[in-house]
Design a protein around this motif. Sequence first.
Motif, short mmCIF file in Angstrom:
data_model
loop_
_atom_site.label_atom_id
_atom_site.label_comp_id
_atom_site.label_asym_id
_atom_site.label_seq_id
_atom_site.Cartn_x
_atom_site.Cartn_y
_atom_site.Cartn_z
N GLU A 94 -18.62 -45.09 89.31
CA GLU A 94 -17.38 -45.03 90.08
C GLU A 94 -17.05 -43.57 90.30
O GLU A 94 -16.91 -42.80 89.36
CB GLU A 94 -16.23 -45.73 89.35
CG GLU A 94 -14.99 -45.78 90.25
CD GLU A 94 -13.77 -46.34 89.55
OE1 GLU A 94 -13.31 -47.42 89.94
OE2 GLU A 94 -13.27 -45.69 88.62
N ASP B 172 -19.51 -43.68 84.58
CA ASP B 172 -20.66 -44.59 84.57
C ASP B 172 -20.17 -46.01 84.31
O ASP B 172 -19.41 -46.26 83.38
CB ASP B 172 -21.63 -44.16 83.47
CG ASP B 172 -22.95 -44.90 83.58
OD1 ASP B 172 -23.97 -44.23 83.84
OD2 ASP B 172 -22.96 -46.14 83.43
N PHE B 173 -20.57 -46.95 85.18
CA PHE B 173 -20.16 -48.35 85.03
C PHE B 173 -21.33 -49.21 84.54
O PHE B 173 -21.27 -50.43 84.60
CB PHE B 173 -19.61 -48.90 86.35
CG PHE B 173 -18.11 -48.75 86.49
CD1 PHE B 173 -17.43 -47.69 85.91
CD2 PHE B 173 -17.36 -49.67 87.22
CE1 PHE B 173 -16.05 -47.54 86.04
CE2 PHE B 173 -15.98 -49.55 87.35
CZ PHE B 173 -15.33 -48.48 86.76
N ASN C 257 -24.49 -53.60 84.67
CA ASN C 257 -24.15 -55.02 84.70
C ASN C 257 -23.00 -55.32 85.67
O ASN C 257 -22.17 -56.18 85.43
CB ASN C 257 -23.77 -55.45 83.28
CG ASN C 257 -23.62 -56.95 83.17
OD1 ASN C 257 -24.28 -57.69 83.89
ND2 ASN C 257 -22.72 -57.39 82.31
N ILE C 258 -22.94 -54.55 86.77
CA ILE C 258 -21.82 -54.71 87.68
C ILE C 258 -22.12 -55.75 88.75
O ILE C 258 -23.20 -55.74 89.35
CB ILE C 258 -21.46 -53.36 88.34
CG1 ILE C 258 -20.79 -52.44 87.31
CG2 ILE C 258 -20.57 -53.53 89.56
CD1 ILE C 258 -19.45 -52.93 86.82
N ASP C 259 -21.18 -56.64 88.98
CA ASP C 259 -21.30 -57.62 90.06
C ASP C 259 -20.75 -56.97 91.33
O ASP C 259 -19.55 -56.88 91.53
CB ASP C 259 -20.49 -58.87 89.69
CG ASP C 259 -20.55 -59.94 90.77
OD1 ASP C 259 -20.93 -59.61 91.92
OD2 ASP C 259 -20.20 -61.09 90.47
N ASN D 202 -20.88 -57.96 94.35
CA ASN D 202 -20.18 -58.87 95.27
C ASN D 202 -18.71 -58.90 94.95
O ASN D 202 -17.85 -58.87 95.84
CB ASN D 202 -20.76 -60.28 95.18
CG ASN D 202 -22.14 -60.35 95.81
OD1 ASN D 202 -22.42 -59.61 96.75
ND2 ASN D 202 -23.00 -61.19 95.28
N ALA D 203 -18.39 -58.96 93.65
CA ALA D 203 -16.98 -58.96 93.25
C ALA D 203 -16.33 -57.62 93.58
O ALA D 203 -15.23 -57.57 94.12
CB ALA D 203 -16.86 -59.26 91.75
N ALA D 204 -17.05 -56.54 93.28
CA ALA D 204 -16.49 -55.21 93.52
C ALA D 204 -16.23 -55.00 95.02
O ALA D 204 -15.19 -54.44 95.40
CB ALA D 204 -17.45 -54.14 92.98
N ASN D 205 -17.16 -55.47 95.86
CA ASN D 205 -16.96 -55.31 97.29
C ASN D 205 -15.84 -56.21 97.81
O ASN D 205 -15.12 -55.84 98.74
CB ASN D 205 -18.27 -55.59 98.04
CG ASN D 205 -19.34 -54.57 97.70
OD1 ASN D 205 -19.06 -53.56 97.03
ND2 ASN D 205 -20.56 -54.81 98.14
N ALA D 206 -15.69 -57.37 97.17
CA ALA D 206 -14.57 -58.24 97.54
C ALA D 206 -13.24 -57.56 97.20
O ALA D 206 -12.25 -57.72 97.93
CB ALA D 206 -14.68 -59.58 96.80
N VAL D 207 -13.24 -56.80 96.13
CA VAL D 207 -12.02 -56.05 95.77
C VAL D 207 -11.67 -55.07 96.89
O VAL D 207 -10.53 -55.01 97.34
CB VAL D 207 -12.19 -55.28 94.44
CG1 VAL D 207 -11.03 -54.30 94.23
CG2 VAL D 207 -12.30 -56.24 93.27
N GLU E 295 -12.46 -55.18 99.96
CA GLU E 295 -11.99 -55.92 101.13
C GLU E 295 -10.53 -56.35 100.93
O GLU E 295 -9.71 -56.21 101.83
CB GLU E 295 -12.90 -57.14 101.35
CG GLU E 295 -13.02 -57.55 102.79
CD GLU E 295 -12.24 -58.82 103.08
OE1 GLU E 295 -12.01 -59.10 104.25
OE2 GLU E 295 -11.85 -59.50 102.12
N ALA E 296 -10.22 -56.83 99.72
CA ALA E 296 -8.85 -57.26 99.43
C ALA E 296 -7.87 -56.10 99.50
O ALA E 296 -6.76 -56.24 100.00
CB ALA E 296 -8.79 -57.92 98.04
#
Lengths: 278, 107
Positions: free
Chosen positions: B61, B79-80, B83-85, B87-92, B94-95
């Motif tokens: 990040e 450093d993240f 194990n980062i999803d 799809n969820a992060a990109n949905a965030v 977008e939201a």
Amino acid sequence: MELEAGAEMNYNNYETSYTSYGAGGGAAGGGFIPGEGSQQSPGGRREYTQDSLRPVTIKQILEAQSEAGGNDAFKIDGAVISQIRNISTQTTNITYRLDDGTGSIEVKQWLDSDTVDQTNPTKAKLVEGAYCRAWGKLKSFNDRRSVSAQIIRPVEDMNEVSYHLLEATAMHLHFTRGAPGSAQAGTATTNGSAGQQQAAGGGNYGGYDLAGYTPVAKRVFQYLREAPQSNEGLNQHEIAAKLGIDTADIARAGDDLLAGGLIYTTVDDQTWAILEAD
Amino acid sequence: MDHPQTPRILAPHLSNFQHRIVRMLGKVVQLRGETAVIDAGGQVDVILSRDSHLTVGHAVEIIGKVDGNLAVKVQAATDFGTNIDFNAANAVVEATHRYKDIFYDEN
């Protein structure tokens, strides 16, 4: 749908239940954690029965309005996830400055004299730059807002950051648009995830972002942009007739566009015009 | 003391956020000494600071300023892990743009 996946993640046993979401707050106060109750303000006991915690962003905390008449009662108390920017340890409390990208706020954790001496393994992970989750009550003192936290714990799975922000969004929509299941909120969420797949294939809508909208919504928007009209916009029946699409579909597309803030209603609910971006 | 808002963005948003400080979550693709490339919904050039430690293949990040060439000059990098999803992060992301009221102010 991402939210469902998130909910299955098993955060360790600090997890608080966000029960009473309702504004009235049921008898069983939602997020107040039993056993951590030794933190009443020195001024005297306060009724905590109406408390409920919901996931929020710091921006929401900073903009929360205080309830009329309540001296330090806010409409929002909540849980935030954010990055620790600064830690200052005093004899009676530890103050963390937290930043979640939407704003920053001070979060105080009052020290219980009984626990001060215990070496707490979670404390060691609460360092500057680390992410943490904090639950607490919003306070205001001399126009300075802070959060008095019951619990602060480090975030170990970074997916929790995404989970929290999506949950905060879902709660925000729950309160501003009603529960999912009522038509609008439902379609808005579905479109959200559809937007992921369609983001690349957006057409030319003159600077408006229509990624995530249904093809019908895109046509309605395009037609509203191009068709000659007065400042009252166009009626949905007229649009339906011109595009040769069923009125019910047009209505649904209109709901999506209204929800997204791309169009607005004019003389009645069925007459829409483009909301010009400034 | 004061920490500015850092809107969460992906590569396609860069041009709308020139000269602003943003927050991007992406996967480190390549390290080239003082610069790096991350994948955050598209490749993004990142200009590293002395104390940013990126690892190829890890999620990172970045908080940084978008310059005129749409590169991001790093102010802080976290450093993240692996194990980062996304799809969820990109949905965030977008939201956050769809419901900006609770995430950031326009300026």
